[in-house]
Write a protein that holds these residues in place. Sequence first.
Motif, PDB file in Angstrom:
ATOM      1  N   SER A 110      -3.724 -34.269  23.832  1.00  0.00           N
ATOM      2  CA  SER A 110      -2.727 -34.030  22.810  1.00  0.00           C
ATOM      3  C   SER A 110      -2.035 -35.341  22.473  1.00  0.00           C
ATOM      4  CB  SER A 110      -1.704 -33.017  23.315  1.00  0.00           C
ATOM      5  OG  SER A 110      -0.666 -32.870  22.386  1.00  0.00           O
ATOM      6  N   THR A 111      -1.861 -35.582  21.177  1.00  0.00           N
ATOM      7  CA  THR A 111      -1.073 -36.720  20.736  1.00  0.00           C
ATOM      8  C   THR A 111      -0.055 -36.237  19.724  1.00  0.00           C
ATOM      9  OG1 THR A 111      -2.624 -37.259  18.963  1.00  0.00           O
ATOM     10  CG2 THR A 111      -2.941 -38.389  21.055  1.00  0.00           C
ATOM     11  N   TRP A 112       1.066 -36.895  19.693  1.00  0.00           N
ATOM     12  CA  TRP A 112       2.095 -36.624  18.712  1.00  0.00           C
ATOM     13  C   TRP A 112       2.484 -37.967  18.117  1.00  0.00           C
ATOM     14  CZ3 TRP A 112       7.449 -37.666  18.287  1.00  0.00           C
ATOM     15  CH2 TRP A 112       8.091 -36.954  17.278  1.00  0.00           C
ATOM     16  N   ASN A 113       2.238 -38.113  16.820  1.00  0.00           N
ATOM     17  CA  ASN A 113       2.472 -39.384  16.133  1.00  0.00           C
ATOM     18  C   ASN A 113       1.767 -40.543  16.833  1.00  0.00           C
ATOM     19  OD1 ASN A 113       3.999 -38.214  14.131  1.00  0.00           O
ATOM     20  ND2 ASN A 113       5.952 -38.650  15.116  1.00  0.00           N
ATOM     21  N   GLY A 114       0.559 -40.268  17.333  1.00  0.00           N
ATOM     22  CA  GLY A 114      -0.249 -41.321  17.947  1.00  0.00           C
ATOM     23  C   GLY A 114       0.088 -41.637  19.383  1.00  0.00           C
ATOM     24  N   ILE A 115       0.959 -40.842  20.017  1.00  0.00           N
ATOM     25  CA  ILE A 115       1.340 -41.072  21.414  1.00  0.00           C
ATOM     26  C   ILE A 115       0.907 -39.864  22.227  1.00  0.00           C
ATOM     27  CG2 ILE A 115       3.249 -41.479  23.017  1.00  0.00           C
ATOM     28  CD1 ILE A 115       4.805 -42.611  20.588  1.00  0.00           C
ATOM     29  N   GLY A 116       0.159 -40.098  23.301  1.00  0.00           N
ATOM     30  CA  GLY A 116      -0.304 -38.992  24.126  1.00  0.00           C
ATOM     31  C   GLY A 116      -1.563 -39.362  24.873  1.00  0.00           C
TER      32      GLY A 116
ATOM     33  N   HIS B 285     -20.073 -38.114  29.363  1.00  0.00           N
ATOM     34  CA  HIS B 285     -19.017 -38.696  30.183  1.00  0.00           C
ATOM     35  C   HIS B 285     -18.032 -39.369  29.232  1.00  0.00           C
ATOM     36  CE1 HIS B 285     -21.903 -38.219  33.473  1.00  0.00           C
ATOM     37  NE2 HIS B 285     -20.833 -38.183  34.239  1.00  0.00           N
ATOM     38  N   ALA B 286     -16.747 -39.184  29.479  1.00  0.00           N
ATOM     39  CA  ALA B 286     -15.715 -39.804  28.658  1.00  0.00           C
ATOM     40  C   ALA B 286     -14.501 -40.088  29.522  1.00  0.00           C
ATOM     41  CB  ALA B 286     -15.322 -38.897  27.496  1.00  0.00           C
ATOM     42  N   THR B 287     -13.742 -41.084  29.111  1.00  0.00           N
ATOM     43  CA  THR B 287     -12.542 -41.478  29.842  1.00  0.00           C
ATOM     44  C   THR B 287     -11.317 -40.960  29.105  1.00  0.00           C
ATOM     45  OG1 THR B 287     -13.648 -43.474  30.621  1.00  0.00           O
ATOM     46  CG2 THR B 287     -11.247 -43.432  30.778  1.00  0.00           C
ATOM     47  N   GLU B 288     -10.414 -40.330  29.852  1.00  0.00           N
ATOM     48  CA  GLU B 288      -9.147 -39.870  29.291  1.00  0.00           C
ATOM     49  C   GLU B 288      -8.174 -41.047  29.323  1.00  0.00           C
ATOM     50  OE1 GLU B 288      -5.631 -36.587  30.163  1.00  0.00           O
ATOM     51  OE2 GLU B 288      -7.428 -36.617  31.408  1.00  0.00           O
ATOM     52  N   TRP B 289      -7.579 -41.352  28.171  1.00  0.00           N
ATOM     53  CA  TRP B 289      -6.683 -42.497  28.023  1.00  0.00           C
ATOM     54  C   TRP B 289      -5.296 -42.050  27.610  1.00  0.00           C
ATOM     55  CZ3 TRP B 289      -7.823 -47.757  28.454  1.00  0.00           C
ATOM     56  CH2 TRP B 289      -9.158 -48.076  28.664  1.00  0.00           C
ATOM     57  N   PHE B 290      -4.280 -42.778  28.088  1.00  0.00           N
ATOM     58  CA  PHE B 290      -2.950 -42.681  27.494  1.00  0.00           C
ATOM     59  C   PHE B 290      -2.984 -43.610  26.293  1.00  0.00           C
ATOM     60  CE2 PHE B 290       1.226 -44.591  26.855  1.00  0.00           C
ATOM     61  CZ  PHE B 290       1.934 -43.456  26.520  1.00  0.00           C
ATOM     62  N   VAL B 291      -2.619 -43.085  25.112  1.00  0.00           N
ATOM     63  CA  VAL B 291      -2.680 -43.880  23.892  1.00  0.00           C
ATOM     64  C   VAL B 291      -1.281 -44.042  23.301  1.00  0.00           C
ATOM     65  CG1 VAL B 291      -5.060 -43.282  23.327  1.00  0.00           C
ATOM     66  CG2 VAL B 291      -3.221 -41.838  22.487  1.00  0.00           C
ATOM     67  N   LEU B 292      -1.088 -45.170  22.656  1.00  0.00           N
ATOM     68  CA  LEU B 292       0.144 -45.488  21.953  1.00  0.00           C
ATOM     69  C   LEU B 292      -0.276 -45.960  20.567  1.00  0.00           C
ATOM     70  CD1 LEU B 292       3.224 -45.749  22.291  1.00  0.00           C
ATOM     71  CD2 LEU B 292       2.850 -48.073  23.088  1.00  0.00           C
ATOM     72  N   PHE B 293       0.175 -45.264  19.530  1.00  0.00           N
ATOM     73  CA  PHE B 293      -0.272 -45.522  18.156  1.00  0.00           C
ATOM     74  C   PHE B 293      -1.790 -45.392  18.059  1.00  0.00           C
ATOM     75  CE2 PHE B 293       3.601 -48.132  18.681  1.00  0.00           C
ATOM     76  CZ  PHE B 293       4.434 -47.353  17.894  1.00  0.00           C
TER      77      PHE B 293
ATOM     78  N   LEU C 219      -3.980 -46.256  20.049  1.00  0.00           N
ATOM     79  CA  LEU C 219      -4.684 -47.351  20.717  1.00  0.00           C
ATOM     80  C   LEU C 219      -4.657 -47.108  22.225  1.00  0.00           C
ATOM     81  CD1 LEU C 219      -3.287 -50.391  18.725  1.00  0.00           C
ATOM     82  CD2 LEU C 219      -5.570 -49.424  18.560  1.00  0.00           C
ATOM     83  N   PRO C 220      -5.788 -47.252  22.912  1.00  0.00           N
ATOM     84  CA  PRO C 220      -5.831 -46.995  24.350  1.00  0.00           C
ATOM     85  C   PRO C 220      -4.997 -48.008  25.129  1.00  0.00           C
ATOM     86  CG  PRO C 220      -7.886 -47.975  23.614  1.00  0.00           C
ATOM     87  CD  PRO C 220      -7.075 -47.706  22.386  1.00  0.00           C
TER      88      PRO C 220
ATOM     89  N   ILE D  87     -14.309 -49.226  30.575  1.00  0.00           N
ATOM     90  CA  ILE D  87     -12.904 -49.549  30.287  1.00  0.00           C
ATOM     91  C   ILE D  87     -12.818 -50.863  29.521  1.00  0.00           C
ATOM     92  CG2 ILE D  87     -10.709 -50.192  31.368  1.00  0.00           C
ATOM     93  CD1 ILE D  87     -11.467 -48.158  33.608  1.00  0.00           C
ATOM     94  N   ALA D  88     -13.552 -51.878  29.991  1.00  0.00           N
ATOM     95  CA  ALA D  88     -13.545 -53.180  29.305  1.00  0.00           C
ATOM     96  C   ALA D  88     -14.074 -53.044  27.881  1.00  0.00           C
ATOM     97  CB  ALA D  88     -14.366 -54.188  30.089  1.00  0.00           C
ATOM     98  N   ARG D  89     -15.153 -52.279  27.686  1.00  0.00           N
ATOM     99  CA  ARG D  89     -15.721 -52.084  26.353  1.00  0.00           C
ATOM    100  C   ARG D  89     -14.730 -51.367  25.432  1.00  0.00           C
ATOM    101  NH1 ARG D  89     -20.532 -50.163  27.652  1.00  0.00           N
ATOM    102  NH2 ARG D  89     -19.804 -48.018  27.778  1.00  0.00           N
ATOM    103  N   THR D  90     -14.020 -50.387  25.957  1.00  0.00           N
ATOM    104  CA  THR D  90     -13.032 -49.670  25.150  1.00  0.00           C
ATOM    105  C   THR D  90     -11.900 -50.598  24.730  1.00  0.00           C
ATOM    106  OG1 THR D  90     -13.563 -47.588  26.254  1.00  0.00           O
ATOM    107  CG2 THR D  90     -11.458 -47.697  25.088  1.00  0.00           C
ATOM    108  N   TYR D  91     -11.384 -51.381  25.667  1.00  0.00           N
ATOM    109  CA  TYR D  91     -10.350 -52.359  25.308  1.00  0.00           C
ATOM    110  C   TYR D  91     -10.870 -53.342  24.259  1.00  0.00           C
ATOM    111  CZ  TYR D  91      -6.954 -51.179  29.001  1.00  0.00           C
ATOM    112  OH  TYR D  91      -6.018 -50.571  29.785  1.00  0.00           O
ATOM    113  N   LEU D  92     -12.082 -53.846  24.446  1.00  0.00           N
ATOM    114  CA  LEU D  92     -12.657 -54.816  23.528  1.00  0.00           C
ATOM    115  C   LEU D  92     -12.784 -54.242  22.118  1.00  0.00           C
ATOM    116  CD1 LEU D  92     -14.077 -57.629  23.286  1.00  0.00           C
ATOM    117  CD2 LEU D  92     -16.220 -56.395  23.642  1.00  0.00           C
ATOM    118  N   VAL D  93     -13.310 -53.041  22.008  1.00  0.00           N
ATOM    119  CA  VAL D  93     -13.512 -52.436  20.685  1.00  0.00           C
ATOM    120  C   VAL D  93     -12.186 -52.106  20.014  1.00  0.00           C
ATOM    121  CG1 VAL D  93     -14.369 -50.359  19.527  1.00  0.00           C
ATOM    122  CG2 VAL D  93     -15.817 -51.572  21.145  1.00  0.00           C
TER     123      VAL D  93
END
Length: 144
Positions: free
Chosen positions: A2-8, A24-32, A34-35, A77-83
């Motif tokens: 769940s995200t609210w205004n891009g946070i979640g 397989h997928a990684t659950e991320w805390f996102v801000l705007f 962005l992971p 994780i590194a690939r997700t940050y990079l992209v």
Amino acid sequence: MSTWNGIGTKYLGFGDRNRDGSHHATEWFVLFDLPVVPLRRHRLTVGASVYVPSGNGGRTITRYTVHEETPLRGGEIARTYLVWWLVGPLIAVGPAALLLWSVSDKQDGGFGFWAFVLAVSVAWVVGAATVMSAVNRRRRGLPK
């Protein structure tokens, strides 16, 4: 998820489809959207996404069936940050920055010019994020 205004939280970094149809997928805390912090990794089955209108807007709900929790992988994780933090912003802002750089010595920097650059940048960011998500879903064989 769940995200609210891009946070979640949201799933990112989907792997290729397994024989049983799971990913397989990684659950991320996102801000705007962005992971920021990887939380955990799951093997899951992705259901269809449904748009639910509410008020003046709406939201898209995707159903997931979580089968098991698996260890986090440094490469994913590194690939997700990079992209999401390097490649994505370069794609999104790069053309507008090149345009600005190429005409900066020719323009007086009036309001109309800056409004145009801002509008092109916003449109490019929204379009690039949408295209990146759609291409990734299609490439991984995820439902629409």
